[in-house]
Design an enzyme around this catalytic site. Structure first.
Site, PDB file in Angstrom:
ATOM      1  N   SER A  71      41.654  37.846  41.890  1.00  0.00           N
ATOM      2  CA  SER A  71      40.942  37.176  42.979  1.00  0.00           C
ATOM      3  C   SER A  71      41.889  36.471  43.946  1.00  0.00           C
ATOM      4  CB  SER A  71      39.922  36.181  42.416  1.00  0.00           C
ATOM      5  OG  SER A  71      40.570  35.059  41.883  1.00  0.00           O
ATOM      6  N   LYS A  94      41.536  29.212  42.797  1.00  0.00           N
ATOM      7  CA  LYS A  94      41.108  29.507  44.169  1.00  0.00           C
ATOM      8  C   LYS A  94      41.766  28.531  45.150  1.00  0.00           C
ATOM      9  CE  LYS A  94      37.821  32.637  43.274  1.00  0.00           C
ATOM     10  NZ  LYS A  94      38.334  32.850  41.895  1.00  0.00           N
TER      11      LYS A  94
END
Lengths: 205, 205
Positions: free
Chosen positions: B124, B161
């Site tokens: 990700s 993230k």
DNA sequence: TATTATACTGTACATACATTCAGTATTTTT
DNA sequence: AAAAATACTGAATGTATGTACAGTATAATA
């Protein structure tokens, strides 16, 4: 050094973690509590196995008399590794003028020994997770396989790319970024120098 | 840190030397033998003085339960940092069962101190150069700024993230991969835990 | 000047700990 | 197929070790 079993590895890790946490080694009872054993003899036998295999030494009669031995597989000798800037032209020599600084790092930090850190310019290996200013741990070698990330020099141009041998005389240097094209090297007409290969990467945010 | 007397310094040195030599701290009797004291209480009182002044800590009841505290006099360069696997669910705790192994690394290796390595699962953050199985150096902190790469936990889900505060109550967790979508967290309805932030990255080829 | 910290000797004791012995069971090696 | 290594439980024991108590003496501090 004989091979260690997974349970023995757990015990060894447990000892190291305990020392890191408290500053002194665990007792048999401490190990049992950490790993869920119910008898101190469980720890004892593992300790004796680890001692026999050369991973630890135990001082007889002394409380907490366990010390983890530096074994040949995992020397933690530190070394000052030079950081070399990847200049567009010229070989990444270890000459003093090319050394930006040095980094203190255990010798066995990566899976293979290495010789210097190379500071990456550009994003040609972006999809391989190599970003601008990342430090590639470079092992000086010409022994490279297909798929290795190599530090290659053609004439005076140095690049970091994937290595692909297409035929005995044709080498392709493949970037990991769609914005770049493959470099096709014909060994009969072009001179290709493999300076080394990447054995690791270091990034400082 | 209060001032140390010359005798206390001798005792402190004795402890450090003993640990260097054997791998574990000395007993009161060991200290007496090394320094020529004839009563274990001589060592005991010095130890208590050193503890009171903050040079060491003593674990009550534990044999050899002395640990030298980090201070200017005894900087510890290297440290065994735990490597924690990023499990899909659950907090990346330093509990023993989560520690895959440890890595010996200078304490000042990255630009900021850090607490552990987190092994990355998934892609990700691919466009930020963070690939599967990379090791992120994580500093445990909740003091994060927009654009920081954070280790966040929502309920039991842990992710890495970019951190973006959209409004006082809205946080966006932004991946670096077009195949993933932003995670929008409303702090009034969802619970967001910031476990720490990335201060570096390590990859072993 | 009184008090506290430093710097010891010496004795004593409860317990923290290493270590041995006796078992059971499974896996690996010979 | 036998032997050895691995992986435990459980109980027992001697001693290694922390720690408290009782002193003595000097230096530093309030």
């Amino acid at each position: 050094m004989k091979k260690i079993t997974s349970q023995q590895q757990r015990v060894l890790d447990c000892i190291q973690i305990y020392i890191n946490k408290t500053g002194f080694p665990p007792t048999r009872a401490n190990i049992c509590k950490e790993l869920g054993f119910k008898s101190p003899n469980s720890a004892e036998t593992h300790l004796r196995a680890l001692e026999k295999k050369g991973f630890i030494s135990i001082e007889s009669g002394a409380s907490r008399g366990i010390s983890i031995l530096d074994n040949q597989e995992y020397p933690v000798n530190d070394y000052e590794y030079p950081v070399i800037g990847l200049v567009a032209a010229g070989s990444p020599t270890l000459a003093e003028e090319n050394i930006e600084r040095t980094i203190n790092c255990p010798k066995s930090f990566f899976n293979s020994n290495f010789d210097y850190f190379l500071k990456v310019k550009g994003l040609s290996m972006k999809n391989a997770g190599i970003m601008e200013d990342d430090l590639i741990a470079v092992k000086k070698t010409t022994d490279v396989k297909n798929g290795d990330i190599v530090i290659a020099r053609i004439d005076d141009e140095v690049t970091v790319k994937f290595f692909r041998r297409k035929s005995p005389k044709i080498i392709e240097l493949e970037p990991a970024n769609d914005d770049f094209t493959n470099i096709i090297v014909n060994l009969e007409t072009d001179e290709l120098h493999i300076e080394g290969k990447s054995v690791g990467l270091l990034r400082k945010n």
